[in-house]
Design a protein around this motif. Structure first.
Motif, mmCIF file in Angstrom:
data_model
loop_
_atom_site.group_PDB
_atom_site.id
_atom_site.type_symbol
_atom_site.label_atom_id
_atom_site.label_comp_id
_atom_site.label_asym_id
_atom_site.label_seq_id
_atom_site.Cartn_x
_atom_site.Cartn_y
_atom_site.Cartn_z
ATOM 1 N N CYS A 301 50.315 -51.741 3.817
ATOM 2 C CA CYS A 301 49.945 -50.038 2.475
ATOM 3 C C CYS A 301 49.114 -49.632 3.055
ATOM 4 O O CYS A 301 48.210 -49.783 4.086
ATOM 5 N N GLY A 302 48.870 -48.571 2.437
ATOM 6 C CA GLY A 302 48.280 -47.149 2.599
ATOM 7 C C GLY A 302 48.740 -46.523 4.261
ATOM 8 O O GLY A 302 49.471 -46.292 4.458
ATOM 9 N N SER A 303 47.326 -46.254 5.472
ATOM 10 C CA SER A 303 47.929 -46.021 6.098
ATOM 11 C C SER A 303 48.715 -46.695 7.212
ATOM 12 O O SER A 303 49.115 -46.508 8.051
ATOM 13 N N SER A 304 48.447 -47.634 6.823
ATOM 14 C CA SER A 304 48.614 -49.424 8.233
ATOM 15 C C SER A 304 50.234 -48.871 7.472
ATOM 16 O O SER A 304 50.936 -49.405 8.469
ATOM 17 N N SER A 348 47.580 -54.839 8.439
ATOM 18 C CA SER A 348 46.596 -54.466 7.704
ATOM 19 C C SER A 348 45.533 -54.700 8.657
ATOM 20 O O SER A 348 44.786 -55.331 9.263
ATOM 21 N N GLN A 349 44.573 -53.326 7.886
ATOM 22 C CA GLN A 349 43.698 -52.433 8.986
ATOM 23 C C GLN A 349 42.092 -54.207 8.216
ATOM 24 O O GLN A 349 41.530 -55.391 9.575
ATOM 25 N N SER A 350 42.231 -54.537 7.079
ATOM 26 C CA SER A 350 40.910 -55.759 6.517
ATOM 27 C C SER A 350 41.793 -56.956 7.025
ATOM 28 O O SER A 350 41.085 -58.031 6.947
ATOM 29 N N THR A 353 44.396 -57.467 1.899
ATOM 30 C CA THR A 353 44.921 -56.616 0.583
ATOM 31 C C THR A 353 45.845 -57.140 0.468
ATOM 32 O O THR A 353 46.827 -58.289 0.812
ATOM 33 N N VAL A 400 36.101 -45.308 4.279
ATOM 34 C CA VAL A 400 37.499 -45.692 3.505
ATOM 35 C C VAL A 400 38.513 -45.349 3.817
ATOM 36 O O VAL A 400 39.516 -45.794 3.711
ATOM 37 N N ALA A 599 39.005 -48.264 -2.399
ATOM 38 C CA ALA A 599 38.442 -48.804 -2.197
ATOM 39 C C ALA A 599 38.928 -49.247 -0.822
ATOM 40 O O ALA A 599 39.781 -48.863 -0.454
ATOM 41 N N LYS A 600 37.294 -49.462 -0.026
ATOM 42 C CA LYS A 600 38.146 -49.510 1.310
ATOM 43 C C LYS A 600 39.458 -51.255 1.766
ATOM 44 O O LYS A 600 39.924 -50.513 2.416
ATOM 45 N N VAL A 602 41.655 -53.373 -0.198
ATOM 46 C CA VAL A 602 42.448 -53.451 -2.279
ATOM 47 C C VAL A 602 42.542 -54.929 -2.538
ATOM 48 O O VAL A 602 43.706 -55.591 -2.238
HETATM 49 C C1 G6P Z 1 42.508 -48.713 1.009
HETATM 50 C C2 G6P Z 1 42.114 -48.529 2.032
HETATM 51 C C3 G6P Z 1 43.327 -47.478 2.994
HETATM 52 C C4 G6P Z 1 43.981 -49.080 3.175
HETATM 53 C C5 G6P Z 1 44.784 -49.500 3.181
HETATM 54 C C6 G6P Z 1 45.251 -50.470 3.172
HETATM 55 O O1 G6P Z 1 43.656 -48.179 -0.201
HETATM 56 O O2 G6P Z 1 41.218 -46.846 1.344
HETATM 57 O O3 G6P Z 1 42.526 -46.989 3.885
HETATM 58 O O4 G6P Z 1 45.376 -47.430 4.862
HETATM 59 O O5 G6P Z 1 43.777 -49.841 1.675
HETATM 60 O O6 G6P Z 1 44.472 -51.087 4.062
HETATM 61 P P1 G6P Z 1 45.042 -52.535 4.929
HETATM 62 O O7 G6P Z 1 43.100 -53.240 5.271
HETATM 63 O O8 G6P Z 1 45.257 -53.695 4.376
HETATM 64 O O9 G6P Z 1 45.001 -51.625 6.496
#
Ligand code: G6P
Length: 605
Positions: A301-304, A348-350, A353, A400, A599-600, A602
């Protein structure tokens, strides 16, 4: 998204809870609250909409004292941001809970509770939890038993912390799907959604697993899972996990942009040794399977997701492995075909997600045999649930809007593409590739020196209502990431297009008010993008070009990027676009690290 901090200490806990909430602010939220058990064994709670500073002022102005308490930052899902919807939720003034996650069957549970006479004061799904606890206490001997008895009734995800005014020495916490960590020191014990919420005295922690329910008191910690006591391992908390500070920077985002050369060097050092790339990373048993991979599916998702789009081009170009990339929230609800000898990558960064985790679960059900996590958090659900893992070693990312985590993801993907190419004996240019990889930290440092020029050049952009980003090949995805950064923190509407698509619609938008950001490295499609620039200029568009070529006399503004090997240029070009978004948001006076509504991590769908 929602954050939890709860604990028991020997002094007044309210200040510690507020500090914990402040450390959780980065996750994104719109209201907050806390509850403590006072010395007279009553529960007192305080709530506020908006920033934690407002809750802090309320707590300071009132007598909110106790040694045990629970606190929460809420990111609205069920019901608008309001004090009634903010957590903690109470039942009969006897029990209080905070919750992160979504109780999917809350409507049914709520109807049953209302039929039994329970009254609800919020629109949230979470409030059912506290009334269920109250109901269960009629036949349970303790809060610990009550929480264990209600969790099987819950569908969905939860991290929850609960207190009972009649047992002011015990906190009960539970998790399924949403992270929850217990932090330990000699005289304090806390539970939180993220290690970062703990103060510096907490040096050890326990990561709870799904279905764990824990009873926490000053001297005793008991973790139960499906009726059995489980001894969970105690881990040390490393310096970069807690107490993140901005140092001399005004914003975490600015600091994280500037940390990229070091983060990427750390990553290269982790995975490139004298014995080559990933020499000790993958278990021997998996190495053969990895070398035989014919197909890769990536979800994110997102930047990933943007990083994954570039990885697809690298995997196909350098390793000749077919690759498809899909948005996790789409993949999880679609019937798709599992290619033969395929590797499933979730990035995923986190690592928390919700859609990415669900997509991984869906992939396993579809029949993918091997899964790999690319993740920045060693203790995340994603890392636990995949067969293999590559950590991105970017260090904690607080802003974020992702910056260093994104370039670290790209670097891992690039190393992986080269590794696959080596395994498949496809690289005739191995030395050149390794050389390019090693240049990355210095090239990133060079790109950062462009900041004063970018700051000056982008001033007019702060007034724009819309913005178009264009690029070709990998730079199309870099354009997508640049547009996302601008949207996230400046609130300017931004779209990215593959430059060749301009004529098929977006060119209709071009006028003297639409800035067009062009990412145009000096490569074999430069002449193509020069034509696209001419088309924009001919219609009065304002053009801002990021390039290592100066063959752009028609340009409004040129940001000269130092020449770099094309292999690494997507990573290099990320930096000026991050700086562009940052400086525009700064000019607009926006809340850069905690943009509105975002949200950082999600953790809900
Ligand atoms: C949220 C964050 C984004 C991130 C995305 C995916 O939308 O604000 O910065 O890219 O989630 O998150 P992840 O932790 O899965 O890379």
């Amino acid at each position: 998204m929602c954050g939890i901090i709860a604990g028991i200490i020997n002094t007044n806990i309210a200040d510690s809870l507020i500090e914990g909430l402040e450390r959780l602010e980065y996750r994104g939220y719109d209201s907050s609250g806390l509850a403590v058990i006072k010395s007279d064994q009553s529960i007192i709670h305080r709530k506020s909409v908006g920033k934690v500073s407002e809750l802090k002022a309320i707590v300071k102005a009132s007598k909110t004292e106790g040694q045990i308490g629970i606190a929460h930052t809420r990111w609205a899902t069920h019901g608008k941001p309001s004090t009634l919807n903010a957590h903690p939720h109470l039942s009969h003034d006897c029990f209080a809970i905070v919750h992160n996650g979504i109780i999917e069957n809350y409507e049914t549970l709520k109807e049953e509770l209302i039929a039994e006479g329970y009254e609800f004061s919020s629109e949230t799904d979470s409030e059912v939890l506290v009334h269920l606890i109250h109901q269960a206490m009629q036949s349970s001997s303790s809060l610990f038993d009550a929480v264990q008895s209600i969790t099987p009734k819950l569908e969905g995800s939860y991290a929850l912390a609960a207190i009972d005014k009649s047992t002011p020495d015990t906190l009960v916490v539970a998790r399924r799907g949403s992270p929850l960590i217990i932090g330990l020191s000699d005289d304090q014990i806390f539970a939180a959604s993220d290690v970062i919420a703990f103060n510096e005295t907490i040096e050890q922690c326990i990561y709870l697993e799904d279905e764990d329910v824990a009873a926490i008191s000053k001297n005793l910690l008991t973790v139960m899972n499906n009726g059995e006591i489980i001894p969970r391992p105690i881990n040390s908390i490393s310096g970069d996990e807690n107490g993140a500070s901005k140092g001399s920077y005004t914003h975490f985002m600015h600091k994280e942009i500037h940390e990229q050369p070091q983060a990427i060097q750390r990553l290269i050092d982790a995975y490139l040794t004298d014995k080559g790339l990933f020499s000790n990373t993958f278990p021997v048993a998996d190495q053969l399977a990895i070398s035989r991979i014919k197909n890769i599916t990536i979800v994110a998702c997102g930047s990933s997701y943007h990083a994954a789009l570039i990885a697809k081009l690298w995997f196909e170009a350098y390793a000749e492995i077919q690759c498809q990339v899909e948005i996790a929230s789409e993949f999880r609800y679609r019937k798709s075909i599992v290619p033969k000898r395929s590797l499933f990558i979730a990035i995923s960064q986190s690592g928390e997600t919700a859609d990415t985790l669900a997509a991984l679960g869906h992939a396993k059900k579809l029949g993918y045999k091997k899964s790999l996590a690319i993740c920045n958090s060693n203790h995340s659900s994603l890392v636990r649930e995949t067969d293999l893992c590559l950590l991105t070693h970017a260090g904690k990312e607080i802003s974020v809007a992702s910056t260093k985590a994104f370039t670290s993801q790209l670097t891992v993907f690039l190393m992986l593409a080269i590794y696959f190419a080596q395994k498949r004996k496809l690289t005739t240019k191995n030395d050149t590739m390794m050389d390019a990889l090693k240049q990355l930290p210095d090239q990133l440092s060079d790109a950062l020196t462009l900041e004063p020029l970018i700051e000056k050049t982008v001033t007019p952009l702060a007034k724009a209502k819309n913005c178009l980003f264009i690029g070709r090949g990998e730079m199309h995805s870099i354009a997508m990431e640049g547009a996302l950064k601008l949207k996230e923190i400046s609130y300017i509407h931004a779209e990215a297009y593959a430059a060749g698509e301009l004529k098929h619609g977006p060119i209709a938008l071009i006028d003297d008010k639409l800035p067009v950001i062009v990412i145009a490295p000096n490569n074999d499609v430069l002449s193509k993008i020069q034509s696209n620039i001419n088309e924009v200029k001919a219609r009065g568009g304002q053009v801002y070009i990021f390039s290592d070529s100066d063959d752009f006399d028609q340009a409004n503004s040129l940001i000269p990027i130092a020449p770099a090997p094309s292999l690494i240029s997507p990573i290099i070009y990320s930096i000026p676009l991050q700086l562009l978004a940052y400086h525009i948001a700064l000019l607009k006076g926006n809340d850069i690290d905690q943009p509105r509504n975002l949200a950082k991590s999600v953790t809900v769908e």
